[in-house]
Design a protein around this motif. Sequence first.
Motif, PDB file in Angstrom:
ATOM      1  N   LEU A  57      34.749  30.627  55.774  1.00 37.13           N
ATOM      2  CA  LEU A  57      33.709  31.103  54.861  1.00 37.13           C
ATOM      3  C   LEU A  57      33.220  32.518  55.158  1.00 37.13           C
ATOM      4  N   VAL A  58      33.874  33.214  56.066  1.00 34.30           N
ATOM      5  CA  VAL A  58      33.394  34.524  56.490  1.00 34.30           C
ATOM      6  C   VAL A  58      33.373  35.539  55.353  1.00 34.30           C
ATOM      7  N   VAL A  59      34.139  35.320  54.308  1.00 38.23           N
ATOM      8  CA  VAL A  59      34.155  36.273  53.195  1.00 38.23           C
ATOM      9  C   VAL A  59      32.932  36.128  52.291  1.00 38.23           C
ATOM     10  N   LEU A  60      32.181  35.050  52.426  1.00 36.77           N
ATOM     11  CA  LEU A  60      30.982  34.850  51.607  1.00 36.77           C
ATOM     12  C   LEU A  60      29.750  35.218  52.418  1.00 36.77           C
ATOM     13  N   PRO A  61      28.816  35.943  51.830  1.00 36.24           N
ATOM     14  CA  PRO A  61      27.607  36.282  52.587  1.00 36.24           C
ATOM     15  C   PRO A  61      26.702  35.055  52.705  1.00 36.24           C
ATOM     16  N   GLY A  62      26.399  34.693  53.905  1.00 30.41           N
ATOM     17  CA  GLY A  62      25.460  33.592  54.113  1.00 30.41           C
ATOM     18  C   GLY A  62      26.055  32.361  54.748  1.00 30.41           C
ATOM     19  N   PRO A  63      26.908  31.602  54.041  1.00 30.37           N
ATOM     20  CA  PRO A  63      27.326  30.308  54.580  1.00 30.37           C
ATOM     21  C   PRO A  63      28.022  30.371  55.934  1.00 30.37           C
ATOM     22  N   ALA A  64      28.802  31.404  56.185  1.00 37.27           N
ATOM     23  CA  ALA A  64      29.504  31.488  57.464  1.00 37.27           C
ATOM     24  C   ALA A  64      28.515  31.565  58.618  1.00 37.27           C
ATOM     25  N   TRP A 104      21.524  43.723  50.161  1.00 33.96           N
ATOM     26  CA  TRP A 104      22.230  42.754  49.321  1.00 33.96           C
ATOM     27  C   TRP A 104      21.358  42.338  48.146  1.00 33.96           C
ATOM     28  N   LYS A 105      20.078  42.136  48.382  1.00 38.71           N
ATOM     29  CA  LYS A 105      19.164  41.710  47.317  1.00 38.71           C
ATOM     30  C   LYS A 105      19.004  42.793  46.252  1.00 38.71           C
ATOM     31  N   ARG A 106      19.193  44.049  46.619  1.00 37.40           N
ATOM     32  CA  ARG A 106      19.040  45.151  45.667  1.00 37.40           C
ATOM     33  C   ARG A 106      20.262  45.337  44.768  1.00 37.40           C
ATOM     34  N   LEU A 107      21.401  44.780  45.173  1.00 34.95           N
ATOM     35  CA  LEU A 107      22.632  44.985  44.400  1.00 34.95           C
ATOM     36  C   LEU A 107      22.607  44.205  43.094  1.00 34.95           C
ATOM     37  N   ARG A 108      23.245  44.797  42.081  1.00 31.46           N
ATOM     38  CA  ARG A 108      23.403  44.098  40.808  1.00 31.46           C
ATOM     39  C   ARG A 108      24.431  42.976  40.992  1.00 31.46           C
ATOM     40  N   PRO A 109      24.373  41.938  40.175  1.00 31.92           N
ATOM     41  CA  PRO A 109      25.338  40.831  40.296  1.00 31.92           C
ATOM     42  C   PRO A 109      26.798  41.285  40.233  1.00 31.92           C
ATOM     43  N   ALA A 110      27.107  42.232  39.369  1.00 29.70           N
ATOM     44  CA  ALA A 110      28.494  42.708  39.263  1.00 29.70           C
ATOM     45  C   ALA A 110      28.941  43.367  40.564  1.00 29.70           C
ATOM     46  N   ARG A 112      27.747  42.694  43.556  1.00 31.40           N
ATOM     47  CA  ARG A 112      27.901  41.606  44.535  1.00 31.40           C
ATOM     48  C   ARG A 112      29.264  40.945  44.390  1.00 31.40           C
ATOM     49  N   ILE A 113      29.655  40.689  43.141  1.00 27.97           N
ATOM     50  CA  ILE A 113      30.959  40.071  42.904  1.00 27.97           C
ATOM     51  C   ILE A 113      32.073  40.991  43.404  1.00 27.97           C
ATOM     52  N   GLY A 114      31.923  42.279  43.175  1.00 31.05           N
ATOM     53  CA  GLY A 114      32.915  43.240  43.665  1.00 31.05           C
ATOM     54  C   GLY A 114      33.006  43.243  45.183  1.00 31.05           C
ATOM     55  N   VAL A 115      31.866  43.198  45.841  1.00 30.80           N
ATOM     56  CA  VAL A 115      31.855  43.163  47.308  1.00 30.80           C
ATOM     57  C   VAL A 115      32.523  41.881  47.806  1.00 30.80           C
ATOM     58  N   LEU A 116      32.195  40.760  47.183  1.00 31.59           N
ATOM     59  CA  LEU A 116      32.817  39.492  47.576  1.00 31.59           C
ATOM     60  C   LEU A 116      34.318  39.509  47.340  1.00 31.59           C
ATOM     61  N   ALA A 117      34.743  40.056  46.199  1.00 30.97           N
ATOM     62  CA  ALA A 117      36.176  40.131  45.890  1.00 30.97           C
ATOM     63  C   ALA A 117      36.891  41.030  46.901  1.00 30.97           C
ATOM     64  N   ALA A 118      36.284  42.157  47.237  1.00 29.59           N
ATOM     65  CA  ALA A 118      36.892  43.061  48.225  1.00 29.59           C
ATOM     66  C   ALA A 118      36.980  42.381  49.589  1.00 29.59           C
ATOM     67  N   GLY A 119      35.928  41.670  49.964  1.00 24.57           N
ATOM     68  CA  GLY A 119      35.947  40.946  51.239  1.00 24.57           C
ATOM     69  C   GLY A 119      37.000  39.862  51.257  1.00 24.57           C
ATOM     70  N   ALA A 120      37.113  39.104  50.178  1.00 29.03           N
ATOM     71  CA  ALA A 120      38.120  38.045  50.096  1.00 29.03           C
ATOM     72  C   ALA A 120      39.523  38.634  50.143  1.00 29.03           C
ATOM     73  N   SER A 121      39.732  39.763  49.437  1.00 34.14           N
ATOM     74  CA  SER A 121      41.046  40.417  49.450  1.00 34.14           C
ATOM     75  C   SER A 121      41.386  40.921  50.848  1.00 34.14           C
ATOM     76  N   GLY A 122      40.416  41.524  51.497  1.00 32.61           N
ATOM     77  CA  GLY A 122      40.634  42.005  52.862  1.00 32.61           C
ATOM     78  C   GLY A 122      40.943  40.875  53.817  1.00 32.61           C
ATOM     79  N   PHE A 123      40.208  39.784  53.695  1.00 34.91           N
ATOM     80  CA  PHE A 123      40.453  38.625  54.544  1.00 34.91           C
ATOM     81  C   PHE A 123      41.846  38.066  54.287  1.00 34.91           C
TER      82      PHE A 123
END
Length: 135
Positions: A57-64, A104-110, A112-123
């Motif tokens: 779960l390291v690619v998701l902010p929080g649960p890991a 993280w709270k200041r980021l727009r939802p889009a 956030r999704i981009g950051v998560l997608a980049a993290g998942a791709s990197g992982f």
Amino acid sequence: MLTSLKRKFLALKRGHPGQRFQQSYANARRHRKDTPAWHRVVQFGVAIIALIIGAILVVLPGPAFVFFGIAGALLATESRHVAIVLDWLELRLRPIAAWVQRHWKRLRPATRIGVLAAGASGFAAVACWFLFLRS
């Protein structure tokens, strides 16, 4: 067993930053003769499973962080060195975590999704490299 785990985590929560894991280790040492060996083996197994889930779960902010925290807390009751390292890390990572959470709270939802997608791709890229390309 779940009741004792709940008690341990509540004690950790009430502990002082930079000392809570070492206090947990000292408490576990005091009560070691009252704890059956199978209980310690199960606790170690749960810690390893929590580490594996956290790594997935390291690619998701929080649960890991939750799973790494559970694993660390369980391992700290068995190892003084782990307890010392976790207390040291807690003091250094708290300001970084607060900064990340604020931004993280200041980021727009889009975004956030981009950051998560980049993290998942990197992982995924690192995982593929380790599994297939390294040999």
